[in-house]
Design an enzyme around this catalytic site. Structure first.
Site, PDB file in Angstrom:
ATOM      1  N   SER A 119       0.891  -1.395   0.024  1.00 58.22           N
ATOM      2  CA  SER A 119      -0.022  -0.046   0.035  1.00 58.22           C
ATOM      3  C   SER A 119       0.866   1.351  -0.107  1.00 58.22           C
ATOM      4  CB  SER A 119      -0.895   0.004   1.265  1.00 58.22           C
ATOM      5  OG  SER A 119      -1.483   1.275   1.526  1.00 58.22           O
ATOM      6  N   TYR A 143      -1.530   0.800   9.967  1.00 53.80           N
ATOM      7  CA  TYR A 143      -1.715   0.122   8.802  1.00 53.80           C
ATOM      8  C   TYR A 143      -0.461  -0.018   8.041  1.00 53.80           C
ATOM      9  CZ  TYR A 143      -3.824  -1.416   4.313  1.00 53.80           C
ATOM     10  OH  TYR A 143      -3.760  -1.942   2.938  1.00 53.80           O
ATOM     11  N   LYS A 147       2.200  -3.101   6.864  1.00 54.81           N
ATOM     12  CA  LYS A 147       2.494  -3.352   5.793  1.00 54.81           C
ATOM     13  C   LYS A 147       4.008  -3.121   5.258  1.00 54.81           C
ATOM     14  CE  LYS A 147      -1.503  -4.222   3.177  1.00 54.81           C
ATOM     15  NZ  LYS A 147      -1.761  -5.458   2.720  1.00 54.81           N
TER      16      LYS A 147
END
Length: 315
Positions: A119, A143, A147
């Site tokens: 991402s 998040y 990742k």
């Protein structure tokens, strides 16, 4: 080929599965879809097997990833805002589950092509105007941190020959069909999708916010291209920024009126949410596509074509 897709009931997993099954240049003999709810086989295709499984506790997964497995698309994750609200669940789902799968690959089939969906959230803070392949990641969200940790792990496993890994960093995908989710970027599709269906949508960010986008069909095509790439040298960096294009929210709305007329903007309300705006604004809005395009990955031509694609394929 025998292929496994985690997150197989999600929007991307389903579209990837359907596209793979229809390919002429990729022959699929066995396609395994895994998700926390039992996935649906596209078109009831007999080549598809569907499994309900929580990858945090992957009982039975080592029976599905075998010496005969050619590739794994690891798409399963909880999304950005959800990971921010529940970091423990985020680390278990987004990082520990990834390591679980990698360990099974290492034990059962270290030659398997492992394609990981990363991402833009791995970037953040003070960024250069244009992101290069060499730009260090500095995530500003839970998040994004998860990742980034997965990227490092996959690159190390690839360097050691434990898997044949490729990390593909996805642009923000627009226009997604379906309903809004808990992703911070959910509004990007919502402010297009809902008005096109005659429904209201909320834009929580500044019209001047610049985004880095790709259409769903282009992302899926690029996943399949990653499957077909030759193995990268063991000591090379196994992460690719997938191509996208840069556009402001204001430009997106202008293109929407070009396709559907000014009246469609009546369905969009602006309710500024500082938290969402700050998360999305921390992501890069321009990335150098040179390496990815040289490797044969594709890019959308413009945003109006993305709108037309949604109308044609998803309405």
């Amino acid at each position: 080929m025998k292929v496994v897709i985690t997150g197989g009931q999600g929007f991307l997993g389903q579209r990837l599965a359907k596209t793979l099954l229809a390919q002429n240049n990729v022959h699929i003999d066995d396609l395994i879809l895994i998700d926390v709810v039992k996935p649906i086989a596209p078109n009831n295709d007999p080549r598809v097997r569907c499994y309900e499984m929580n990858l945090r506790y992957p009982t039975g997964l080592d029976e599905l990833i075998t010496e005969e497995t050619d590739a794994i698309f690891h798409l399963a994750a909880i999304v950005s805002s959800h990971a921010e609200q529940d970091p423990d669940l985020g680390y278990e789902t987004n990082f520990l589950a990834t390591r679980n799968i990698l360990e099974i690959c290492r034990k059962n089939n270290p030659k398997v092509r492992f394609i990981f969906s990363s991402s833009l959230a791995i970037f953040g803070g003070e960024l250069p105007e244009t992101i290069l392949d060499s730009t260090a990641f500095t995530p500003q969200s839970t998040y994004g941190t998860q990742k980034a940790m997965c990227e490092l792990l996959i690159n190390d496993y690839s360097r050691k020959g434990f898997v044949d890994g490729i990390v593909v960093r996805l642009p923000t995908i627009c226009i997604r069909p379906g309903k809004p989710n808990k992703a911070a970027s959910s509004f990007v599709s919502s402010i297009m999708r809902e008005p096109l269906h005659g429904e209201d949508a909320v834009c929580p960010v500044s019209e001047e916010l610049r985004l880095w986008l790709s259409s769903p069909n282009t992302v899926v095509a690029n996943f399949i291209h990653a499957l077909q790439l030759p193995s990268l040298p063991l000591r090379s960096w196994h992460t690719i920024n997938l191509p996208g294009f840069s556009v402001t929210v204001k430009q997106m709305l202008s293109d929407l009126t070009q396709v559907k007329g000014e009246a469609i903007l009546e369905h969009i309300k602006f309710e500024f949410d500082e938290s969402i705006n700050n998360i999305v604004a921390s992501w890069p809005s321009r990335i150098d596509n040179t390496q990815a395009l040289a490797l044969g990955f594709k890019v959308d031509s413009n945003f109006q074509n993305v709108i037309q694609q949604f109308i044609e394929y998803d309405m």
